[in-house]
Structure formats: structure tokens, C-alpha cells
Design a protein around this motif. Structure first.
Motif, PDB file in Angstrom:
ATOM      1  N   GLU A 187      -7.087  10.189  -0.534  1.00  0.00           N
ATOM      2  CA  GLU A 187      -6.188  11.276  -0.923  1.00  0.00           C
ATOM      3  C   GLU A 187      -4.930  10.688  -1.580  1.00  0.00           C
ATOM      4  N   LEU A 188      -4.395   9.639  -0.938  1.00  0.00           N
ATOM      5  CA  LEU A 188      -3.165   9.022  -1.431  1.00  0.00           C
ATOM      6  C   LEU A 188      -3.386   8.372  -2.801  1.00  0.00           C
ATOM      7  N   ASN A 194      -5.536   8.987  -4.969  1.00  0.00           N
ATOM      8  CA  ASN A 194      -5.880   9.918  -6.035  1.00  0.00           C
ATOM      9  C   ASN A 194      -4.683  10.716  -6.549  1.00  0.00           C
ATOM     10  N   ARG A 195      -3.517  10.539  -5.917  1.00  0.00           N
ATOM     11  CA  ARG A 195      -2.325  11.199  -6.454  1.00  0.00           C
ATOM     12  C   ARG A 195      -1.801  10.348  -7.596  1.00  0.00           C
ATOM     13  N   LYS A 196      -1.734  10.940  -8.799  1.00  0.00           N
ATOM     14  CA  LYS A 196      -1.271  10.164  -9.949  1.00  0.00           C
ATOM     15  C   LYS A 196       0.156   9.655  -9.725  1.00  0.00           C
ATOM     16  N   ASP A 197       1.003  10.467  -9.082  1.00  0.00           N
ATOM     17  CA  ASP A 197       2.392  10.042  -8.861  1.00  0.00           C
ATOM     18  C   ASP A 197       2.463   8.749  -8.049  1.00  0.00           C
ATOM     19  N   PHE A 198       1.524   8.585  -7.126  1.00  0.00           N
ATOM     20  CA  PHE A 198       1.508   7.377  -6.316  1.00  0.00           C
ATOM     21  C   PHE A 198       1.227   6.163  -7.200  1.00  0.00           C
ATOM     22  N   LEU A 216       6.143  12.798  -2.884  1.00  0.00           N
ATOM     23  CA  LEU A 216       4.812  12.944  -2.285  1.00  0.00           C
ATOM     24  C   LEU A 216       4.900  13.196  -0.778  1.00  0.00           C
ATOM     25  N   GLU A 268      -4.875  10.218 -17.061  1.00  0.00           N
ATOM     26  CA  GLU A 268      -5.185  10.126 -15.632  1.00  0.00           C
ATOM     27  C   GLU A 268      -4.529   8.901 -14.992  1.00  0.00           C
TER      28      GLU A 268
END
Lengths: 328, 642
Positions: B373-374, B376-380, B439, B593
Motif C-alpha cells: 500500500e505504501l 504504491n503511493r506515488k507521493d511516497f 501521507l 506513474e
């Protein structure tokens, strides 16, 4: 008496060998993946694509999908008939690969052992007899340096110095022209001209420790009453030392021959690697890395055999040399 | 510096698509010159005259600087075992076609010319009249058919490699006449020529039928006798022992096997050996512009050194005439530069085709749902990129060479895509922290951020220390830089096989390091844009889904599916401009992406070459797909007379 003893020892070695071979095979198959994973990793490194279907097909053909014991008995069954299987990496029968390398390894190991003894025994005796003399300190210092320097580092330094300052190449066991030549007197001569470099490199650390062992053992003996008695009876100093205390003090040398064999062969892997020696070490290391299991298995099995044979030789020699040992 | 690869013009790449590539009429060329040793054999009557040996249509090659003279050895250094591809790189993958020296267009090689028809479904190759195998037997269309029908498409031998299938069906090969063969695919396959030019594209002409057929049960009823005699396990093993395969040591293990290579094996590459020697092929089918048969150099001599340090010593000591593979890490440069005079060599530049020396793949198909989940966050991912001080890494561990770069082709390459290469490169911890705060990853008492489930933001980066020594050093800096963001990264160094097993096979990794040296041209796999390859470590489960046609693995999200679809299309395209546009479309989606985090631009490395060795270019592309240096034609290299 002696023969019965040897026969009994050999009989005992057989079940032992089986146990060892099982452990060896288990160790080789223990890492995750198999030869094909390793093959795929090598291909990946060169930028190649690995086709999973192809790997699976090969896996089936090589029998990697079989249970461990099936694979083991398949292997050991072949070995008993003299068939060591094929090397996956080279697509060659393992038998073709190992013998020449093993022979060179044993040659190197024996040469190193002789060198070590030839240097360590006199120095050890000298150091004990002339305890705390300048010579004793000198040899002790050299010995400690030899013991403390890793062989491979010594090899690298020697190679660097040879190439950069003398323009000569000290790697390998043969000159260019003899590398793949058939065996001949000239080739043996060429081997003799090259082998002393690895012998010295490998021999230094073993020599150092043997000097210390000899010195310590002999010191224990030198002040025993029987020595004093012999001296009082007028025996010459040289004869006296050689005949009694040395004979006792040499005992640990003999009893460690059994360890020396495999130790010299496996312990020399990194040095052989650095020096590009055509011995078993580098081939075994590569086989282990590539998980080329029949090739690696053959080497490990042979090393185990050598240990057992070495122990046997030790025991027999001990029995011959040391009168205090008796068979029962 | 201008990279040859950067001059790559897409329009040239597939110029054979509509017209026959070879504009020159096929004039029979008379070969007149040959090596003295061969001349003596002709004199003695044990070898046919040179004009007969090269055939009526030898390839005429213009040497780089000068017409050469015959003689001498070329000494290269092999490292330990498993260095068979080093031989391949020098002797060359002598396939139907090859790359030109600049890596800009595909030119005929074993084939004298070729045609592409039916929108990229049909490829016709015209072989050279009178061309011969190294043992003097004629090379004809029957050999090609034997290679394809009896081996490549023979499931009993090995499954068909994907490069010979299209639309789920294997290609068809037919013999038009003795010197013409036609390959037909179900769907358009514009990249086929580039596949054939790569080191793995040599299959169609690898095996000589008159020799290798004796190891196949189809051709030889008594094959069992041969199996027993050679201690082989089955006919497949026997075949590999005797005839090899593209990429295994046994390819160089049998002096009897006929080849099309400029040099043929004399002292074979087998398990126990300590050196390999190849000698000139008396029937080699290339001549120079003055009619002299190639190669100029008599022998390739390759002693085997077990490790790189002793290879380096070999170079310094003057024992190696040409070296690139293994010796080119930046750390070796000073010692090699210092000893140039002593070793009598100089450097040539080896230029990567584009891309990055080091990228970090977070595992977007992670088995752990929280980490997945983490990641897959683009911001991460953006935060991690902004939190890296790339300049510091370059200055500290890369000897100041290179510049911050994500991945993808260089600026002056026709496939260059700015966003893919240059987004999120600035070091901006403030913004990175803001993104992580956004996030909802609160910092715990120890300064490490926590995921919603209370676990710290902690993951391992798998890396092979022996592959590229710079990687671990760089990771140590990244570890510190990310720690300031409250991200706890651990370096997890491991052995090559284990790495591969853990990442590409089992998908057990959190993250992994690899390189991405590529320019996305035909023949290269754009594994950092689309998950189609074992090096696509951000999406191994998606790759499994793609390769298995949806049977295993995991269905990817829409963005990946769209890219996979476009990639399949691009592979079929014969119009270079159209292909380029499609690839850039894929790159655009991938850039938006932002799955892959790059560190620095791939920098040129170097190789060494003896001062007296002529016709070696001062720079050459360095790539597996180009098979450096073989397209620069080592058969035209020669030793300057004293």
C-alpha cells in the motif's frame, strides 16, 4: 597385527563415507534455488532474457523437481559405478573435469607439506635448543609475520611486485606454451619452475605454527631426566637430541597429517583463486557458486575421502614411530 | 563528447523494412590475398584457392583506417569459468544480420541482403553463393532450416524462445531455393531484425547440419552409441557437449564443430582448462576492399585468470592486448592509467547506449499488504526521490563522474524523453517531508515514521555487492539521506543467485538495486517502463501475469495493462517513426506513474588496447545487445609492422 588394524580402519570408513556423502549432498542442495536459478542469474548479469518455460523444461530433465532422497540415491548410485554425473555448467562428465585438477592439487599439497616440514623442523629444533637467542627471536618474528599475513594477500603483493618491478608473471602453474600441452618431462620441469611460488605462499603460515609447536614440545622434553641421563652417559649433543626428545616431540606433526591433506587443498582455495592455479580449489568454488551440484559434490566427496585416508596414514605412521602406541 | 549511439536515427534502424537494404548490386568479388600460412597450404594442395574458399559473394568490408597485414595473436583475458560470453563478444555473434559499428542501423552479415514484406510479417534472407562452413562444407538454406525446424522449434530439445514466436505461434521457415530462406510470422514483428542482430539472435545459423545432425535421433539411428561413448546423459546433453548453444561454455568446447566465425576453436574452453585458443577460419567469408581474406590476426589467445585483480595485473604486465569486460569499473582507472607506458596500451571509450548506472525498484507487488500500500503511493516514491542528494552520491562514490538522472535515453537520442529522465531530481528534503506528512506517516519517538498500523516505515534494499561495487557505497549514503526523512532503509547485500531467486523468482524482496543502461531501441527490452522481464523488480507479479498470458501472477492495474498493450504493438511496427512515437507514449505513462527511482546517468567506461593494434575505434558503444566489440569487426584489426 598392523594389517588387521588397517583393515578394521578401512571397514569403519565405509559407513562413515556414506554419512558424509549424504551431508555433503544436503549441503550442496541447501541454498535456495538450484543450478538453473544460478544459470539464470548469470544470464541476467549479461543482460540476457531467461525464458521460464525453458528453465522448467531443463529442471525436469535434470531431475531437480525430484525429492531430495531420490536425487541423492541417483547421484550416489552413479558414483559407486564410477559415474560422477555431468557438470551442468560445462555439459561435460564430472569425471573428465576433476582428476587432473585433483592430481595437481595433491602435488601442490605434498610439495607444500614437504617444504613446511623441511623448514619448520630444523628451525623448531634450533629455536628450542637455543632458546631466547638472537636466532630464536629472529625466526619467531618472521614466523609471526608469516602466520599473521593472509595467504591471498601475500600472493597479491608478490604478484604485484613481480609484475610491476620485475616484469614477470608469477600466476598459474605453467608457462603459456605448456598450459594445454600433454604431459612430458619438459612440462614437469616447467611445473617445478612455477610451483615454488604457491608453495612458499601456502607454506609460510603453516611453517610458522609448526615451528612454534616443535619448539614448545621440544622444550618440554629437553629438561626431562632421561635427557640428562643420556647426556651424562656421554652421548653427543646432536645425536642425543635427535634420537630421543625430537622423536617424542614430532608426534603432533604426524597426528595432524590427516588434517593437513584436506586443509591444504581446501584452505588453498582463495590463494589458488588469486594465483589462477589450475588446482581443484577455483573449480570447486565456482561449482559451489553456480550450484553445479554434481561437480561440487564430487569435490566435496573427494575431500572427505582424503581426510579419511589422511587420518589412516597418520595413525599408521604414529604407530610406527611412537613406541608408546600399541594396537588393541 | 558525442556518443555514436546518440546519433542513432530511428529512421535508419529499419530501413530494410520496405526496400532491400543493400543498395549495391551483388557483384561477385574476387578474393586474392590470404594469410601466408594458408597460401602455403594452397601451394601444397591441402586447401582450395582463396577465391573458392570465400565463395562468389564474400562480404567486402572496408577497414576502419587501413588495409591490414597478416599475422600475430590477439590476447584477451578470460575470468575464471562462466566467461564464455567474453569469447562471443570478440568472435562475434555471426548472425544473419548485425549492427553497424555506430549502433545505428542493421546491416546484412551472414545473409547477403534481406527484404521485409507484408507489413513486417515476412522476412526473406538471401544467403551468399558458395559460402562455406569452417571445415569447407557449403553453407546453404538447408542449414537454416535444420537450425529452426530441428532445434529452435523442437520442443524435445528446448522450448521455443519467445523471440521466435508471434501472436502465440512459432514462426515458419521455408526454403525458397538453396540460397534463399523466408521467415513468416503470424503478426507483424518489426523488432525481428534487431533480435537477430543481438547476441541471442544467431540461432538460425548456429549449427552446421552436416556435422550436428549426427547427434539427433531423427538423423542418426545409432545415436545411443554416441551417447554412451561420450558419457552423456541423453541426446540433448550429447548435442550440447558437441555443438553447444548460444550462451553456454560448451559452445567453445569442441574443435570439431564447424562454425561461420572468423576464428575457430583450437584449444577448447572446457572445465579443467587454463587457456583458450582460437585460430583463423580458412573459409571465413569476409574480405577487405583490396580482396584480402579476413581475419588479419592469426589467433585469439585467452589465458584464464581466476579473478579481476590478476586480470588487471595482466594488463599492466602487457599480457593482454584488448580488454574491456571486467576491468572497466572506475576504481581500476588510476592504476591502469598510471601503467599505460609500461603496458604499452591506451584507453578507448566504451559508451553506454543511454540510461542509468543505478536504479532502485520498490516492490509494487509486495506480498505484505501494508508495505505494498505504501510503495504504491506515488507521493511516497516522489518523496524518496526528492530526499536523495544525488550530487553528494556522485561526488563521493562515483569519483564525481555523472550527473543526476532517473533513467531512459540521453538528451541527443531520438528516444529521449525529458520527464522520464529528469523529474524529481532536485534534493528537497523539505518538500519530501511535506509529502510524507501528507501521507499521514507520523514520526515515532525515535524519529522513524510509522505506518497506519503502527509499524515503522522500514524496508530492505537487496543488492549484489560484486556486480557493481559502487552500489553498496551509494546505498550507504541513501540510507543516511532517507533516515533524515524518517524512513528506515536497510541495505541487504547478497550473493547473485540468491538475489535472483529472492527478487525475480520468488518476489520476496522489499526493494532491489539494478542498472538501467538502455535506450529503448528495437532489440532492447524496456524493462523499467513495462514489467516484461526479470529485471522489472517493481512488478514481478505483473510480469508473471504478462508472460503467462494471465494464467499466473497478478493482474496489473490499468496503467500497466495499457503499456503492455502498446509495447506489444511497438514490437510489431516496421515504421521506425511510428515505433518511436509508441515507445515515447509508453514512456509518458511510465513517467507519470514514476515507479522507478534512478540515481545517476550511466557514464562511459573504458577499455584498453595495445598501441600497435590497428583499426580499433577510439570509442565504441558498450552494450550486451550490441555485443561490444564484435560489430567494430575485430577481424579487421591488425598489428602494425615494426
Amino acid at each position: 597385527m598392523l594389517f588387521a588394524y588397517i583393515a578394521r580402519r578401512i571397514l569403519w570408513a565405509i559407513p562413515f563415507m556414506f554419512a558424509v556423502s549424504l551431508i555433503a549432498f544436503a549441503l550442496i542442495t541447501a541454498p535456495p534455488g538450484d543450478y538453473l536459478t544460478s544459470f539464470a542469474a548469470t544470464l541476467a548479469q549479461s543482460g540476457d532474457i531467461v525464458d521460464e518455460a525453458r528453465l522448467d523444461a531443463l529442471r525436469e530433465r535434470y531431475g531437480f523437481d525430484q525429492p531430495f532422497l531420490v536425487q541423492y540415491f541417483h547421484w550416489i548410485g552413479g558414483v559407486l559405478q564410477g559415474d560422477f554425473g555431468i557438470s551442468f555448467e560445462w555439459q561435460q562428465p564430472v569425471g573428465q573435469l576433476i582428476w587432473e585438477r585433483m592430481a595437481l592439487s595433491v602435488t601442490l599439497a605434498l610439495a607444500t607439506l614437504m617444504f613446511t616440514w623441511a623448514v619448520a623442523l630444523p628451525i623448531g629444533i634450533y629455536s628450542a635448543v637455543r632458546k631466547y637467542s638472537v636466532g630464536d627471536y629472529f625466526f619467531t618474528t618472521i614466523g609471526f609475520i608469516g602466520l599473521a599475513t593472509p595467504n591471498f594477500l601475500f600472493a597479491l603483493v608478490l604478484m604485484y611486485v613481480a609484475v610491476v618491478y620485475f616484469g614477470s608473471d608469477v600466476s598459474g602453474l605453467f608457462s603459456e606454451e605448456y598450459k594445454d600441452a600433454p604431459w612430458s618431462l619438459a612440462k614437469i620441469g616447467d611445473l617445478a619452475a612455477h610451483i615454488w611460488i604457491p608453495v612458499i605462499i601456502l607454506g609460510t603460515s603453516a611453517t610458522a605454527s609448526l615451528v612454534r609447536i616443535m619448539r614448545a614440545n621440544l622444550l618440554d622434553e629437553l629438561y626431562r631426566p632421561y635427557v640428562t641421563t643420556a647426556r651424562a652417559k656421554g652421548l653427543s649433543e646432536f645425536r642425543l637430541i635427535m634420537k630421543y626428545p625430537v622423536r617424542i616431540a614430532i608426534n603432533p606433526f604426524i597426528s595432524t597429517i590427516g588434517w593437513a591433506f584436506p586443509q591444504l587443498i581446501s584452505g588453498a582455495v582463495i590463494t589458488a583463486f588469486v594465483l589462477s592455479l589450475p588446482t581443484s580449489g577455483p573449480l570447486m568454488l565456482q561449482a559451489l557458486l553456480a550450484q553445479d551440484m554434481y561437480l561440487a559434490g564430487a569435490f566435496i566427496l573427494l575431500l572427505c575421502c582424503l581426510s579419511i585416508v589422511g587420518m589412516l596414514v597418520s595413525d599408521i605412521l604414529l604407530a610406527v614411530i611412537d613406541p608408546r602406541i600399541r594396537f588393541r | 563528447m558525442s556518443l555514436p549511439a546518440r546519433r542513432l536515427t530511428a529512421s535508419l534502424m529499419l530501413s530494410g523494412a520496405i526496400m532491400p537494404l543493400n543498395a549495391l548490386p551483388a557483384v561477385a568479388q574476387e578474393a586474392t590475398g590470404q594469410a601466408p600460412s594458408l597460401a602455403a597450404m594452397v601451394e601444397a594442395g591441402s586447401l582450395p584457392p582463396v577465391a573458392e574458399r570465400v565463395g562468389e559473394e564474400p562480404e567486402v568490408v572496408e577497414p576502419l583506417n587501413a588495409i591490414g597485414t597478416y599475422g600475430g595473436d590477439l590476447r584477451i583475458g578470460l575470468r575464471g569459468s562462466s566467461d564464455h560470453n567474453h569469447i562471443l563478444r570478440v568472435v562475434g555473434p555471426q548472425g544473419l544480420v548485425r549492427w553497424d559499428p555506430q549502433y545505428t542501423e542493421i546491416v546484412p552479415n551472414v545473409a547477403e541482403r534481406f527484404e521485409v514484406e507484408d507489413g513486417g510479417r515476412v522476412f526473406t534472407f538471401y544467403l551468399r553463393d558458395g559460402m562455406k562452413w569452417s571445415d569447407g562444407e557449403p553453407f546453404t538454406a538447408d542449414d537454416v532450416l535444420f537450425n529452426i525446424d530441428d532445434l529452435v522449434l523442437n520442443e524435445e530439445f528446448a522450448p521455443t524462445p519467445p523471440r521466435y514466436t508471434s501472436g502465440g505461434e512459432p514462426m515458419q521457415v521455408e526454403k525458397v531455393d538453396d540460397y534463399t530462406v523466408r521467415f513468416t510470422f503470424k503478426e507483424p514483428y518489426g523488432d525481428f531484425l534487431a533480435e537477430l542482430a543481438s547476441p541471442l539472435g544467431q540461432h538460425p545459423v548456429l549449427y552446421a547440419k552436416h556435422y550436428c545432425s549426427q547427434f539427433l535421433p531423427t538423423y542418426n539411428d545409432n545415436v545411443d552409441e554416441l551417447i554412451a561413448k561420450n558419457e552423456a546423459t541423453d541426446w540433448q546433453n550429447l548435442f550440447l557437449q558437441k555443438c553447444g548453444d548460444l550462451e553456454i561454455p560448451a559452445r567453445w568446447g569442441n574443435p570439431e564443430r564447424p562454425t561461420l566465425d572468423p576464428w575457430v576453436i583450437k584449444e577448447p574452453y572446457v572445465g579443467g582448462t587454463t587457456r583458450v585458443v582460437l585460430e583463423r577460419n580458412p573459409y571465413f567469408w569476409q574480405i577487405d576492399t583490396e580482396g584480402n581474406q579476413l581475419p588479419y590476426i592469426d589467433q585469439i589467445v585467452a589465458p584464464i585468470d581466476q579473478d579481476v585483480e590478476s586480470l588487471i595485473l595482466g594488463v599492466i604486465g602487457g599480457r593482454i592486448d584488448f580488454g574491456l569486460r571486467h576491468i572497466d569499473p572506475p576504481a581500476n582507472r588510476p592504476v591502469l592509467a598510471e601503467n599505460r607506458e609500461k603496458g604499452d596500451y591506451h584507453f578507448f571509450a566504451a559508451e553506454p547506449p543511454g540510461g542509468s548506472n543505478m536504479i532502485i525498484n520498490l516492490n509494487l507487488t509486495h506480498k505484505d499488504p501494508d508495505l505494498r500500500e505504501l510503495f504504491n503511493r506515488k507521493d511516497f516514491r516522489v518523496a524518496l526521490s526528492l530526499g536523495m542528494d544525488r550530487q553528494e552520491i556522485i561526488d563521493t562514490v562515483m569519483l564525481g563522474e555523472g550527473e543526476p538522472w532517473q533513467h531512459g535515453p540521453f538528451e541527443d537520442h531520438p528516444y529521449y524523453h525529458e520527464q522520464t529522465a529528469k523529474q524529481f531530481l532536485e534534493h528537497d528534503p523539505e518538500q519530501a517531508n511535506a509529502l510524507l506528512d501528507g501521507l499521514g506517516l507520523e514520526r515515532g519517538p525515535d524519529g522513524v515514521r510509522q505506518m497506519p498500523n503502527g509499524e515503522p516505515v522500514r524496508f530492505q534494499v537487496d543488492v549484489i555487492p560484486t556486480f557493481d561495487p559502487v552500489w553498496v557505497d551509494a546505498l550507504q549514503l541513501v540510507e543516511q539521506q532517507w533516515a533524515e526523512l524518517g524512513v528506515d532503509m536497510e541495505i541487504n547485500p547478497m550473493e547473485r543467485t540468491f538475489f535472483y531467486e529472492r527478487t525475480s523468482n520468488s518476489n520476496d524482496h522489499d526493494a532491489a538495486v539494478w542498472n538501467a543502461k538502455q535506450s529503448w531501441v528495437a532489440g532492447q527490452i524496456p524493462q523499467m517502463l513495462v514489467p516484461v522481464h526479470h529485471d522489472s523488480r517493481y512488478g514481478i507479479a505483473w510480469r508473471d501475469w504478462y508472460l503467462s498470458g494471465g494464467e499466473s501472477g497478478e493482474e496489473p492495474p490499468a496503467s500497466i495493462k495499457e503499456r503492455l498493450r502498446l509495447y506489444d504493438e511497438a514490437r510489431g511496427m516496421t515504421d521506425p517513426e511510428e515505433r518511436r512515437k509508441t515507445m515515447l507514449e509508453i514512456a509518458q505513462i511510465a513517467a507519470d506513474e514514476f515507479e522507478v527511482i534512478g540515481v545517476a546517468k550511466a557514464i562511459p567506461t573504458y577499455g584498453i588496447v595495445k598501441n600497435d593494434l590497428m583499426n580499433v575505434p577510439e570509442k565504441m558503444p558498450s552494450s550486451w545487445y550490441y555485443a561490444t566489440p564484435s560489430p567494430t569487426l575485430p577481424q579487421t584489426w591488425f598489428w602494425k609492422d615494426e
